[in-house]
Design an enzyme around this catalytic site. Structure first.
Site, PDB file in Angstrom:
ATOM      1  N   ASN A  62       2.160   3.467  32.857  1.00 19.25           N
ATOM      2  CA  ASN A  62       1.227   2.422  32.428  1.00 19.25           C
ATOM      3  C   ASN A  62       1.536   2.084  30.984  1.00 19.25           C
ATOM      4  O   ASN A  62       1.559   2.974  30.143  1.00 19.25           O
ATOM      5  CB  ASN A  62      -0.219   2.945  32.553  1.00 19.25           C
ATOM      6  CG  ASN A  62      -1.235   1.930  32.051  1.00 19.25           C
ATOM      7  OD1 ASN A  62      -0.943   0.744  31.950  1.00 19.25           O
ATOM      8  ND2 ASN A  62      -2.427   2.409  31.738  1.00 19.25           N
ATOM      9  N   GLY A  63       1.791   0.813  30.697  1.00 20.47           N
ATOM     10  CA  GLY A  63       2.065   0.416  29.313  1.00 20.47           C
ATOM     11  C   GLY A  63       3.407  -0.268  29.199  1.00 20.47           C
ATOM     12  O   GLY A  63       3.962  -0.759  30.187  1.00 20.47           O
TER      13      GLY A  63
ATOM     14  N   LYS B  27     -16.281 -17.610  32.628  1.00 17.44           N
ATOM     15  CA  LYS B  27     -16.557 -17.028  33.959  1.00 17.44           C
ATOM     16  C   LYS B  27     -16.027 -17.929  35.060  1.00 17.44           C
ATOM     17  O   LYS B  27     -15.419 -17.468  36.008  1.00 17.44           O
ATOM     18  CB  LYS B  27     -18.070 -16.862  34.170  1.00 17.44           C
ATOM     19  CG  LYS B  27     -18.810 -15.678  33.686  1.00 17.44           C
ATOM     20  CD  LYS B  27     -18.420 -14.316  34.121  1.00 17.44           C
ATOM     21  CE  LYS B  27     -17.216 -13.786  33.431  1.00 17.44           C
ATOM     22  NZ  LYS B  27     -17.394 -12.944  32.279  1.00 17.44           N
TER      23      LYS B  27
ATOM     24  N   LYS C 198      -8.777  -5.719  34.360  1.00 17.06           N
ATOM     25  CA  LYS C 198     -10.028  -5.486  33.644  1.00 17.06           C
ATOM     26  C   LYS C 198      -9.816  -4.920  32.252  1.00 17.06           C
ATOM     27  O   LYS C 198     -10.506  -5.264  31.309  1.00 17.06           O
ATOM     28  CB  LYS C 198     -10.907  -4.538  34.453  1.00 17.06           C
ATOM     29  CG  LYS C 198     -12.268  -4.358  33.805  1.00 17.06           C
ATOM     30  CD  LYS C 198     -13.367  -4.447  34.792  1.00 17.06           C
ATOM     31  CE  LYS C 198     -14.716  -4.481  34.132  1.00 17.06           C
ATOM     32  NZ  LYS C 198     -15.201  -5.833  33.908  1.00 17.06           N
TER      33      LYS C 198
ATOM     34  N   GLU D  47     -19.097 -18.508  27.295  1.00 17.50           N
ATOM     35  CA  GLU D  47     -19.004 -17.462  28.320  1.00 17.50           C
ATOM     36  C   GLU D  47     -19.115 -18.059  29.726  1.00 17.50           C
ATOM     37  O   GLU D  47     -18.415 -17.636  30.648  1.00 17.50           O
ATOM     38  CB  GLU D  47     -20.099 -16.404  28.055  1.00 17.50           C
ATOM     39  CG  GLU D  47     -20.233 -15.316  29.096  1.00 17.50           C
ATOM     40  CD  GLU D  47     -18.964 -14.496  29.318  1.00 17.50           C
ATOM     41  OE1 GLU D  47     -18.007 -14.611  28.541  1.00 17.50           O
ATOM     42  OE2 GLU D  47     -18.935 -13.746  30.321  1.00 17.50           O
TER      43      GLU D  47
ATOM     44  N   GLU E 231     -12.262 -17.814  35.198  1.00 18.35           N
ATOM     45  CA  GLU E 231     -11.770 -16.516  35.657  1.00 18.35           C
ATOM     46  C   GLU E 231     -11.853 -16.345  37.162  1.00 18.35           C
ATOM     47  O   GLU E 231     -10.907 -15.897  37.784  1.00 18.35           O
ATOM     48  CB  GLU E 231     -12.629 -15.386  35.051  1.00 18.35           C
ATOM     49  CG  GLU E 231     -12.275 -14.976  33.675  1.00 18.35           C
ATOM     50  CD  GLU E 231     -13.064 -13.755  33.257  1.00 18.35           C
ATOM     51  OE1 GLU E 231     -14.305 -13.821  33.233  1.00 18.35           O
ATOM     52  OE2 GLU E 231     -12.437 -12.731  32.957  1.00 18.35           O
TER      53      GLU E 231
ATOM     54  N   HIS F 172     -16.850 -35.219  18.987  1.00 18.02           N
ATOM     55  CA  HIS F 172     -15.686 -35.141  18.101  1.00 18.02           C
ATOM     56  C   HIS F 172     -14.388 -35.057  18.894  1.00 18.02           C
ATOM     57  O   HIS F 172     -13.375 -34.596  18.378  1.00 18.02           O
ATOM     58  CB  HIS F 172     -15.825 -33.934  17.156  1.00 18.02           C
ATOM     59  CG  HIS F 172     -16.997 -34.064  16.233  1.00 18.02           C
ATOM     60  ND1 HIS F 172     -17.010 -34.918  15.154  1.00 18.02           N
ATOM     61  CD2 HIS F 172     -18.222 -33.490  16.272  1.00 18.02           C
ATOM     62  CE1 HIS F 172     -18.180 -34.854  14.553  1.00 18.02           C
ATOM     63  NE2 HIS F 172     -18.946 -33.991  15.216  1.00 18.02           N
TER      64      HIS F 172
ATOM     65  N   CYS G 114      -2.196  -1.002  34.060  1.00 16.93           N
ATOM     66  CA  CYS G 114      -2.013  -0.477  35.409  1.00 16.93           C
ATOM     67  C   CYS G 114      -2.927   0.737  35.612  1.00 16.93           C
ATOM     68  O   CYS G 114      -3.485   1.266  34.665  1.00 16.93           O
ATOM     69  CB  CYS G 114      -0.573  -0.041  35.616  1.00 16.93           C
ATOM     70  SG  CYS G 114       0.605  -1.304  35.177  1.00 16.93           S
TER      71      CYS G 114
ATOM     72  N   TRP H  63      -0.119  -3.948  37.200  1.00 19.69           N
ATOM     73  CA  TRP H  63      -0.290  -5.279  36.607  1.00 19.69           C
ATOM     74  C   TRP H  63       1.023  -5.539  35.899  1.00 19.69           C
ATOM     75  O   TRP H  63       1.333  -4.918  34.880  1.00 19.69           O
ATOM     76  CB  TRP H  63      -1.461  -5.276  35.628  1.00 19.69           C
ATOM     77  CG  TRP H  63      -1.841  -6.647  35.154  1.00 19.69           C
ATOM     78  CD1 TRP H  63      -2.716  -7.501  35.752  1.00 19.69           C
ATOM     79  CD2 TRP H  63      -1.383  -7.312  33.969  1.00 19.69           C
ATOM     80  NE1 TRP H  63      -2.815  -8.669  35.026  1.00 19.69           N
ATOM     81  CE2 TRP H  63      -2.009  -8.571  33.928  1.00 19.69           C
ATOM     82  CE3 TRP H  63      -0.494  -6.978  32.943  1.00 19.69           C
ATOM     83  CZ2 TRP H  63      -1.789  -9.493  32.907  1.00 19.69           C
ATOM     84  CZ3 TRP H  63      -0.277  -7.894  31.929  1.00 19.69           C
ATOM     85  CH2 TRP H  63      -0.925  -9.133  31.919  1.00 19.69           C
TER      86      TRP H  63
ATOM     87  N   ARG I  75      -7.838  -2.385  37.495  1.00 22.38           N
ATOM     88  CA  ARG I  75      -6.961  -2.403  36.316  1.00 22.38           C
ATOM     89  C   ARG I  75      -5.710  -3.256  36.534  1.00 22.38           C
ATOM     90  O   ARG I  75      -5.003  -3.602  35.594  1.00 22.38           O
ATOM     91  CB  ARG I  75      -6.511  -0.972  35.986  1.00 22.38           C
ATOM     92  CG  ARG I  75      -7.632  -0.036  35.657  1.00 22.38           C
ATOM     93  CD  ARG I  75      -7.097   1.333  35.358  1.00 22.38           C
ATOM     94  NE  ARG I  75      -6.373   1.343  34.120  1.00 22.38           N
ATOM     95  CZ  ARG I  75      -6.901   1.614  32.940  1.00 22.38           C
ATOM     96  NH1 ARG I  75      -8.173   1.910  32.850  1.00 22.38           N
ATOM     97  NH2 ARG I  75      -6.162   1.600  31.855  1.00 22.38           N
TER      98      ARG I  75
HETATM   99  O1  M6R Z   1     -12.992  -4.225  27.623  1.00 22.23           O
HETATM  100  P1  M6R Z   1     -13.187  -5.335  26.668  1.00 22.23           P
HETATM  101  O2  M6R Z   1     -14.598  -5.760  26.525  1.00 22.23           O
HETATM  102  O3  M6R Z   1     -12.582  -5.043  25.312  1.00 22.23           O
HETATM  103  O4  M6R Z   1     -12.379  -6.543  27.259  1.00 22.23           O
HETATM  104  C1  M6R Z   1     -12.233  -7.747  26.576  1.00 22.23           C
HETATM  105  C2  M6R Z   1     -11.782  -8.841  27.514  1.00 22.23           C
HETATM  106  O5  M6R Z   1     -10.539  -8.538  28.058  1.00 22.23           O
HETATM  107  C3  M6R Z   1     -12.771  -9.063  28.662  1.00 22.23           C
HETATM  108  O6  M6R Z   1     -14.034  -9.342  28.187  1.00 22.23           O
HETATM  109  C4  M6R Z   1     -12.285 -10.218  29.546  1.00 22.23           C
HETATM  110  O7  M6R Z   1     -12.410 -11.421  28.856  1.00 22.23           O
HETATM  111  C5  M6R Z   1     -13.043 -10.191  30.870  1.00 22.23           C
HETATM  112  N1  M6R Z   1     -12.171 -10.550  31.913  1.00 22.23           N
HETATM  113  C6  M6R Z   1     -14.210 -11.095  30.871  1.00 22.23           C
HETATM  114  O8  M6R Z   1     -14.811 -11.290  32.086  1.00 22.23           O
END
Ligand code: M6R
Length: 633
Positions: free
Chosen positions: A99-100, A500, A628, A496, A503, A519, A2, A75, A27
């Site tokens: 937060n947490g 993306k 994030k 990756e 996401e 496989h 958060c 969050w 966040r």
């Molecule tokens: O801040 P970080 O690089 O440690 O975060 C790791 C992942 O949470 C982050 O890369 C996540 O997969 C992103 N949403 C990717 O776009």
């Protein structure tokens, strides 16, 4: 996960809180709220959804912030994302944001119920306010002391920021695990937040709270206290070199698109920053660095990371093995921390994290520190917890990344890992009598400086690459599913690319090593399915082409990405996306070392996901269910 903000000072409190919350919205963004004094009382305004939902509630609340205010963007962990569970929470005179996770919340819940009281929300956070309330009413503690004593009673990684109705002008914060950063200046007053970004609008020096720290903020001062002893401590200021204007969209419709385009610049910034620091007398020079010294002395490295950062780490493994002959494992931090990893005393452990706050990556570093194995990290955020907990840190120069889906931070991480591989490889190659390895390293180094130029050519609106990306996205947006396949350096990029797309476009997508398709996953292929084949002209090219043919034989739709002058692949696929480089220059020499292909492929795939997401109308910068900075397990 958060976002927390607190402010006491001259500026209109609602403006400062709302602006700060917008900076923190990446966040978490399922609900939000603010609490501020009005007419001698603390008012709480909260709403489900984004910050824009609470803005109208504050339209006529423009007074100076001298009595203070706090805000939160959530969050959800405990309790659904609705107005009732949104922060701030108020119990008696105490109002707080959190937060947490409070791990022993059941115990506190029982205590609250045993006193015949019922929390209004389903959150663990509100329970903390009860603890403070009990300390004040039953133990007759002062507000600050009550927050301190309550903090010592909770377990888990948390930060709390609180105010009291009878103490206008006073804000108290505590930190254990979840980050908290403060700033103070004579014109502004005092401010604290979950990260430095909202503070940059008002100050460029910030103070990071350590675990177990408390902060007491008033208009004219901030004071740090050790929560365990109750004694005053000092927390020196850290100068942040990001300016607030880098936090804006600069005319782009989304932060993500801006950040995709920024990559040419951030790659150059990272190259220049490193080589300026070193003097760059030899290819891949670095300024003296304890982490790199440790790497030079070992033959084994374990890298831990999550999500996109793990994909960069995987690519780092390929480069470090090839250039430097280092034995490298690239592991998911969430798995590594609960296994029984066999680590050698003389090896190095590296965390890779954009935010520098990811809970699992941080936990591994903290565990390994106890085993006296040298730790280091690559991160984008100076002063972040991972940067401070690691024995040494290397920084990427991507600048603030606001889009939740990582783009420029990913290329920054890739670059830093390649630079390390080049530096370590060069040191080995200098002693290689054939000079062959050194030749490749020198060439890669030279061509690295051309990457930003190629990348701008690829991403420029109307370029053949950008046009082909858009056309391919348009034609395949309604596919039943997507596979991204690649070999060698293109394999982590395939992972990756798929991440993306999931996401930001909420589309089913998987990344595979191209050789793995037969496989099992090949069973999925049918005409409705799209396979994106990463096929640059590299040492794996012929094998990748065979895999492409296997896909074609099953009737799936194919998008292939390759060198602009590739004659073979465009004939075999439905959509060809040209990288903006040819296999050979006019003089017959190869255009670009194959180790550098990921720097073009990754942004092309980012753009592809972006196009599909905008066609589908999703919230590109703040995709559903994500945050994030993942500061909880
Ligand atoms: O801040 P970080 O690089 O440690 O975060 C790791 C992942 O949470 C982050 O890369 C996540 O997969 C992103 N949403 C990717 O776009």
């Amino acid at each position: 996960m958060c976002g927390i903000i607190g402010y006491v000072g001259e500026r209109p409190v609602s403006d400062v809180l709302l602006k700060g919350l917008k900076r923190l919205e990446y966040r978490g963004y399922d609900s939000s709220g603010v609490a501020m004094f009005h007419g001698g009382k603390i008012e709480v305004h909260k709403a489900a959804g984004k910050i824009t939902e609470i803005e109208p509630l504050l339209a006529d609340r423009k007074q100076k912030g001298l009595e203070g205010g706090i805000g939160h963007t959530r969050w959800a962990t405990h309790g659904a994302p609705n107005t009732k569970n949104a922060h701030p929470h108020k119990v008696g005179d105490i109002v707080l944001v959190h937060n947490g996770i409070i791990e022993n919340y059941r115990e506190i819940q029982k205590l609250v119920h045993s006193k015949g009281l019922t929390p209004k929300s389903e959150t663990d956070s509100e329970l903390f306010a009860f603890l403070v309330h009990f300390e004040m009413t039953e133990e007759k503690c002062s507000f600050v002391e009550a927050v301190r004593k309550s903090f010592l009673k909770i377990t888990g990684a948390s930060s709390v920021v609180a105010m009291h109705e009878q103490h206008p002008g006073l804000i108290v914060g505590v930190r254990n695990g979840s980050p908290l950063v403060a700033a103070w200046n004579p014109e502004l007053g005092a401010m604290l937040a979950s990260d430095a970004q909202p503070l940059l609008d008002y100050a460029n020096t910030v103070h990071y709270l350590e675990n177990g720290d408390m902060i007491v903020c008033e208009r004219n001062k901030i004071e740090f206290i050790d929560a365990h002893s109750g004694l005053k401590i000092s927390r020196p200021g850290v100068k942040i070199d990001w300016s607030a204007d880098r936090l804006d969209k600069n005319g782009y419709p989304h932060y993500m698109l801006k950040e995709i385009h920024e990559q040419s610049r951030t790659i150059l910034d990272t190259l220049n920053a490193n080589f300026a620091a070193s003097g760059a007398h030899l290819p891949f020079d670095f300024a003296p660095h304890p982490g790199i010294d440790n790497l030079s002395r070992t033959d084994r490295l374990s890298i831990v990371a999550c999500g996109t950062s793990w994909h960069a780490s995987l690519l780092g493994k390929y480069w470090l093995e090839k250039f430097a002959g280092l034995s490298v494992e690239a592991e998911l931090a969430s798995e590594f921390r609960y296994r029984s990893p066999v680590l050698k005393k003389n090896q190095v452990l590296m965390g890779v994290s954009q935010s520098g706050e990811t809970a699992d990556t941080l936990a591994v570093i903290q565990d390994v520190n106890k085993r006296e194995i040298p730790t280091m990290c690559i991160t984008n955020v100076k002063g972040s917890t991972i940067a401070r907990e690691s024995k040494s840190a290397l920084y990427t120069y991507a600048g603030p990344e606001i889009g939740v889906a990582s783009t420029k931070a990913f290329t920054g991480q890739m670059l830093m890992l390649l630079l390390l591989a080049g530096k370590l490889g060069r040191d080995v190659a200098v002693n290689d009598s054939t000079g062959k390895a050194m030749g490749e390293i020198e060439r890669t180094y030279r061509e690295l400086f051309e990457v930003p130029h190629h990348l701008s050519n690829a991403l420029m609106e109307g370029s053949p690459t950008a046009k082909a990306v858009k056309a391919a996205a348009l034609a395949t947006q309604n596919s039943k599913g997507f596979f991204f396949i690649g070999r060698g350096y293109s394999f982590p990029i395939a992972l990756e690319g798929a991440l993306k797309l999931k996401e930001i476009a909420y589309v089913h997508a998987e990344g595979y090593a191209a050789g793995e398709l037969k496989h099992g996953p090949i069973a999925m292929l049918e005409p409705d399915f799209t396979v994106i084949v990463l096929a640059p002209h590299d040492m794996w090219y012929e094998k990748t082409v065979s895999n492409l043919q296997e896909v074609k034989a099953r009737g799936a739709r194919i998008i292939a990405i390759g060198h602009a002058d590739d004659k073979q692949i465009p004939q075999m696929c439905d959509h060809f996306i040209p990288m903006p480089i040819k296999t050979k220059k006019d003089d017959g020499t190869p255009t670009m070392s194959e180790a550098l292909n990921p720097f073009l492929l990754a942004p092309i795939l980012q753009l592809f996901s972006y196009e599909i997401a905008t066609m589908k109308g999703t919230d590109v910068d703040q995709p559903r269910n994500l945050a994030k900075s993942v500061t909880v397990e």
